[in-house]
Write an enzyme that holds these catalytic residues in place. Sequence first.
Site, short mmCIF file in Angstrom:
data_model
loop_
_atom_site.label_atom_id
_atom_site.label_comp_id
_atom_site.label_asym_id
_atom_site.label_seq_id
_atom_site.Cartn_x
_atom_site.Cartn_y
_atom_site.Cartn_z
N LEU A 110 0.82 -1.22 0.00
CA LEU A 110 0.00 0.00 0.00
C LEU A 110 0.85 1.27 0.00
O LEU A 110 0.32 2.36 -0.14
CB LEU A 110 -0.97 -0.01 1.19
CG LEU A 110 -2.01 -1.12 1.16
CD1 LEU A 110 -2.89 -1.09 2.41
CD2 LEU A 110 -2.90 -1.03 -0.09
N ASP A 149 0.34 -9.70 -4.70
CA ASP A 149 1.61 -8.95 -4.68
C ASP A 149 1.42 -7.62 -5.41
O ASP A 149 2.31 -7.15 -6.15
CB ASP A 149 2.76 -9.75 -5.29
CG ASP A 149 4.12 -9.13 -4.97
OD1 ASP A 149 4.18 -8.17 -4.17
OD2 ASP A 149 5.12 -9.60 -5.54
O1 DOR Z 1 8.27 -7.29 -7.58
C1 DOR Z 1 8.21 -7.05 -6.39
N1 DOR Z 1 7.87 -5.82 -5.96
N2 DOR Z 1 8.51 -8.01 -5.51
C2 DOR Z 1 8.61 -7.74 -4.19
O2 DOR Z 1 8.85 -8.65 -3.44
C3 DOR Z 1 8.47 -6.36 -3.70
C4 DOR Z 1 7.60 -5.60 -4.58
C5 DOR Z 1 7.58 -4.12 -4.30
O3 DOR Z 1 7.51 -3.73 -3.14
O4 DOR Z 1 7.57 -3.34 -5.26
#
Ligand code: DOR
Length: 432
Positions: A63, A305
Amino acid sequence: MSDGAEIVIRGGVVVDAGGERTADVRVRDGLVVEVGSGLRGGRELDASGCFVAPGLVDLHVHLREPGDEEAETIDTGARAAARGGFTAVVAMPNTDPPLDDAAVVAAVLARGAGSTCDVVSSACITKGRAGVELAPMGELYGLGVRLFTDDGNCVADAGVMRRALEYARSLPGAVVAQHAEDPALARGGHMHEGAWSSRLGIPGRPAAAEDLIVTRDIELAALTGAAVHFLHVSSARAVDMVREAKARGLPVSAEAAPHHFTLTHAACAGFDPLFKVHPPLRTRADVDAIKVGLADGTIDAIATDHAPHTPEAKERTFEEAPPGMLGLETALALTLTELVEPGVLTLADALALLSWRPAALAGIAHRHGGPVAAGRPANLCVIDPAATWEVDPGRLASRARNTPYGGRKLTGRVRHTVLWGEPVVVDTEAQR
Ligand code: DOR
């Protein structure tokens, strides 16, 4: 909770962990008060041709607040969640400052209260996500945290991971969630190491980086008896190892992200940073293994994610851009289009992965994930399985625009979302 206004969701098929039945649902004072036929009254929400399900639960959402509010805020992320049918999301702790301290977690929970989606906070395993010293897990647990993770970073030191697990074992319902990529092997890589990384000349992150940590942490789960959860599993070997660990009776769980069952590393061919993510998009064989793992119960949850980034950040070169892609507003439709329609999953299986199983893992099954029955919290989503739509990055509720699915035609859409009895999305439109 809603203020006593009554709504009736009419004409749909109710589906929850108990099965399916045609029924109307009456909601009042934040609760389901009646499930039956021919119900009328209050504000009526049409659900004809739709499924009425427990609200979706996302174990893995960035977020960005505090620290990167230009990419997303708790408020805009919660709006995106509601449009995606989610009634609860678990906020990841790689913020600035990170969620490794009770005051920061309390502030996130306070900011989340009253949003269009319940915001549950995770917290770091280690201070500063640096992988060295444990965060005050007991104190954070006292604030309601159940999922501990250094996501974005792997806890690379096996001794530190062991201590975190030993500590977590004394906290009922706590789960230690690992971003399984050995940093020594993944460092300097920007996409999956394989045929496409060679062809494109982009340094790779091998699947072995993931597989090594998964095998190690399974043994640590065996050693400590504490629950390990693997975030965004992306390799075929990792799926196999989780399956074997479960067969051994170990307290291991796993989630998969929609991009890991819908996209392969070939998507990086155009050097578009929208397809850069950690762990990376892998091979067709990996995608197929994820699908098998979702279908046979090895993988417990679909988690997005959701990783918002500003246009400026994502407009850099593939190697310079940060990893991550949006997920909240497309997860359900991708699951329906790519897994349910082709018969990989039944609708009930898909909802188990998107709602009641993640609700249990997050420790919020008393509030989210159903069943849809009198006396239960009215956290619901109404899904039109036949609606077709095209993903338009310009029309997302998220503040960010970094979806890799722009222009993609999908079948199945969230029509209404009800949070604690309040219709927060009606006919796909946000209500506040
Ligand atoms: O691709 C990703 N982006 N993998 C992660 O584990 C962190 C995330 C991010 O916070 O942008």
